[in-house]
Design an enzyme around this catalytic site. Structure first.
Site, PDB file in Angstrom:
ATOM      1  N   PRO A 192     -14.390  31.618  -0.265  1.00 17.04           N
ATOM      2  CA  PRO A 192     -14.747  33.000   0.083  1.00 17.04           C
ATOM      3  C   PRO A 192     -15.780  33.025   1.217  1.00 17.04           C
ATOM      4  O   PRO A 192     -16.727  32.242   1.214  1.00 17.04           O
ATOM      5  CB  PRO A 192     -15.337  33.573  -1.214  1.00 17.04           C
ATOM      6  CG  PRO A 192     -15.460  32.455  -2.186  1.00 17.04           C
ATOM      7  CD  PRO A 192     -14.716  31.265  -1.664  1.00 17.04           C
ATOM      8  N   VAL A 193     -15.536  33.903   2.207  1.00 12.06           N
ATOM      9  CA  VAL A 193     -16.382  33.940   3.416  1.00 12.06           C
ATOM     10  C   VAL A 193     -17.722  34.637   3.132  1.00 12.06           C
ATOM     11  O   VAL A 193     -17.765  35.634   2.417  1.00 12.06           O
ATOM     12  CB  VAL A 193     -15.646  34.694   4.561  1.00 12.06           C
ATOM     13  CG1 VAL A 193     -16.540  34.878   5.788  1.00 12.06           C
ATOM     14  CG2 VAL A 193     -14.383  33.937   4.952  1.00 12.06           C
ATOM     15  N   GLY A 194     -18.794  34.097   3.679  1.00 12.51           N
ATOM     16  CA  GLY A 194     -20.125  34.739   3.600  1.00 12.51           C
ATOM     17  C   GLY A 194     -20.615  34.909   2.183  1.00 12.51           C
ATOM     18  O   GLY A 194     -21.271  35.895   1.848  1.00 12.51           O
ATOM     19  N   GLY A 252     -22.011  32.161   0.112  1.00  7.62           N
ATOM     20  CA  GLY A 252     -22.894  31.110  -0.416  1.00  7.62           C
ATOM     21  C   GLY A 252     -22.166  29.873  -0.898  1.00  7.62           C
ATOM     22  O   GLY A 252     -22.769  29.003  -1.520  1.00  7.62           O
ATOM     23  N   GLY A 271     -20.458  27.937   1.195  1.00  2.00           N
ATOM     24  CA  GLY A 271     -20.384  26.969   2.296  1.00  2.00           C
ATOM     25  C   GLY A 271     -19.208  27.169   3.229  1.00  2.00           C
ATOM     26  O   GLY A 271     -18.764  26.206   3.879  1.00  2.00           O
ATOM     27  N   SER A 272     -18.721  28.421   3.358  1.00  2.00           N
ATOM     28  CA  SER A 272     -17.563  28.633   4.234  1.00  2.00           C
ATOM     29  C   SER A 272     -17.920  28.325   5.691  1.00  2.00           C
ATOM     30  O   SER A 272     -17.106  27.734   6.414  1.00  2.00           O
ATOM     31  CB  SER A 272     -17.030  30.062   4.110  1.00  2.00           C
ATOM     32  OG  SER A 272     -18.026  30.974   4.489  1.00  2.00           O
ATOM     33  N   SER A 273     -19.134  28.679   6.125  1.00  2.00           N
ATOM     34  CA  SER A 273     -19.454  28.461   7.539  1.00  2.00           C
ATOM     35  C   SER A 273     -19.615  26.970   7.837  1.00  2.00           C
ATOM     36  O   SER A 273     -19.128  26.484   8.860  1.00  2.00           O
ATOM     37  CB  SER A 273     -20.694  29.254   7.955  1.00  2.00           C
ATOM     38  OG  SER A 273     -21.799  28.887   7.165  1.00  2.00           O
ATOM     39  N   ALA A 311     -18.130  24.539   6.225  1.00  2.00           N
ATOM     40  CA  ALA A 311     -16.807  23.890   6.138  1.00  2.00           C
ATOM     41  C   ALA A 311     -15.989  24.150   7.400  1.00  2.00           C
ATOM     42  O   ALA A 311     -15.377  23.230   7.952  1.00  2.00           O
ATOM     43  CB  ALA A 311     -16.059  24.370   4.890  1.00  2.00           C
ATOM     44  N   ASP A 346     -25.782  21.992   3.870  1.00  2.00           N
ATOM     45  CA  ASP A 346     -24.398  22.471   3.743  1.00  2.00           C
ATOM     46  C   ASP A 346     -23.441  21.635   4.603  1.00  2.00           C
ATOM     47  O   ASP A 346     -22.377  21.214   4.137  1.00  2.00           O
ATOM     48  CB  ASP A 346     -24.298  23.947   4.164  1.00  2.00           C
ATOM     49  CG  ASP A 346     -25.052  24.884   3.236  1.00  2.00           C
ATOM     50  OD1 ASP A 346     -25.949  24.416   2.506  1.00  2.00           O
ATOM     51  OD2 ASP A 346     -24.760  26.096   3.245  1.00  2.00           O
TER      52      ASP A 346
HETATM   53  C1  MEV Z   1     -27.595  28.414   2.071  1.00  2.00           C
HETATM   54  O1  MEV Z   1     -26.335  27.918   1.608  1.00  2.00           O
HETATM   55  C2  MEV Z   1     -28.709  27.580   1.504  1.00  2.00           C
HETATM   56  C3  MEV Z   1     -30.108  27.967   1.966  1.00  2.00           C
HETATM   57  O2  MEV Z   1     -31.015  27.038   1.353  1.00  2.00           O
HETATM   58  C4  MEV Z   1     -30.258  27.899   3.460  1.00  2.00           C
HETATM   59  C5  MEV Z   1     -30.154  26.473   4.000  1.00  2.00           C
HETATM   60  O3  MEV Z   1     -30.370  25.506   3.284  1.00  2.00           O
HETATM   61  O4  MEV Z   1     -29.868  26.375   5.201  1.00  2.00           O
HETATM   62  C6  MEV Z   1     -30.502  29.367   1.525  1.00  2.00           C
END
Ligand code: MEV
Length: 303
Positions: A87-89, A91, A93-95, A97, A138
């Site tokens: 799923p995009v945006g 959390g 890790g879509s960006s 990946a 990430d």
């Molecule tokens: C984002 O997936 C995780 C954060 O800790 C930001 C980062 O580590 O770059 C919020």
């Protein structure tokens, strides 16, 4: 035509604190982004977000990758097609990946011979360029796969329990959330500093628990970590509803994963309880995704 893929990730512990140099444990999951590339006359990027050329509004990460790689390879035209289970945006890790899978695909297409370490490093630089602030977590975990202790980049034992992700279906901006935590930290350093440092301590204790496959204790620490993330302002009613739905239906533990604000929660779950937890997340207004940890980072899928 070359296809490369890279996995999404969840944080067992340590998001946000990792930006301040604290420990985190992050785990690649079996949801992948696939990037197909072939030589073309111009640059064409295609995904569920639309069809564009270089476009920093719609395809910022892929556009930045092309521009950065043009510094060392003469990419005139290339066609890039993106497909994703992640799923995009949200959390998961879509960006990261899409960034590392695009670098890997262009690396293969143009025979650049970049190592995995170099791909992860360039991926991190691209995330920093687009997001303003990003830890290397990430992009590193998406490149290498597995369960990784950060910042040591130490691979830990494979997670062998079910992972249920609950998506609030609300988008969030990592850049804004990281900036909000920084603002809070500047206003109340004596309070927020120790909170972030306790999150780091949770990850240190968590390392041993992962090695011992002690998922019940990992769940307890995930619950504590969620409370601490709430205290730095990155939770929401929707996220906490999914967290409590997962816990009340038998998960070992549940917490926000990633930047928070919207996006996803993650629950560690015994095999027998998976359907209950997934059902409870859906009934609480979220969308559940049942997945597992994966050891596979970047993969060249076809050549
Ligand atoms: C984002 O997936 C995780 C954060 O800790 C930001 C980062 O580590 O770059 C919020």
């Amino acid at each position: 035509m070359i296809t490369c893929s890279a996995p999404g990730k969840i944080y067992l512990f340590g998001e946000h604190a990792v930006v301040y140099g604290e420990n985190a444990i992050c785990c690649a999951v079996d949801l992948r982004t696939r990037v197909q590339v072939k030589i073309d006359e111009t640059v064409n990027i295609e995904s569920v977000l639309g069809k564009t050329g270089i476009d920093f509004e719609i395809h910022p990460y892929v556009s930045a990758v092309i521009e950065r790689m043009r510094e060392f390879i003469p990419i005139k035209g290339v066609s890039i097609k993106i497909n994703s289970d992640i799923p995009v945006g949200s959390g998961v890790g879509s960006s990261a990946a899409v960034t590392v899978a695009t670098i890997a695909a262009l690396n293969t297409l143009f025979n650049c011979k970049m190592t995995l370490e170099e791909i992860a490093k360039l991926g991190h630089e691209v995330e920093v360029q687009i997001q303003g602030a990003a830890s290397p977590t990430d992009t590193y975990v998406s490149t290498m796969g597995g369960v990784v202790l950060i910042p040591q980049k130490k691979k830990l034992k494979r997670i062998d329990c079910e992972i249920v992700i609950g998506n609030t279906n609300m988008l969030s901006s990592t850049k804004e959330l990281v900036a909000n935590v920084a603002k809070l930290q500047n206003s109340y350093p004596q309070i927020i500093g120790p909170v972030l440092s306790v999150i780091g301590s949770i990850s240190k204790i968590g390392e041993e628990l992962v090695i011992n496959s002690d998922y019940a204790s990992i769940g307890n620490l995930m619950n504590i970590n969620h409370g601490l993330l709430d205290s730095v302002g990155v939770s929401s009613i929707e996220l906490s509803s999914l967290v409590y739905a997962a816990r009340n239906s038998g998960a070992f533990g549940a917490k926000i994963t990633g930047a928070g604000g919207g996006g996803c929660i993650v629950a560690f779950v015994d095999r027998m309880q998976v359907d209950n937890v997934a059902y409870a997340i859906n009934a609480a207004g979220g969308s559940s995704i049942i997945t597992n940890a994966t050891e596979h980072g970047i993969m060249v899928e076809s050549n």
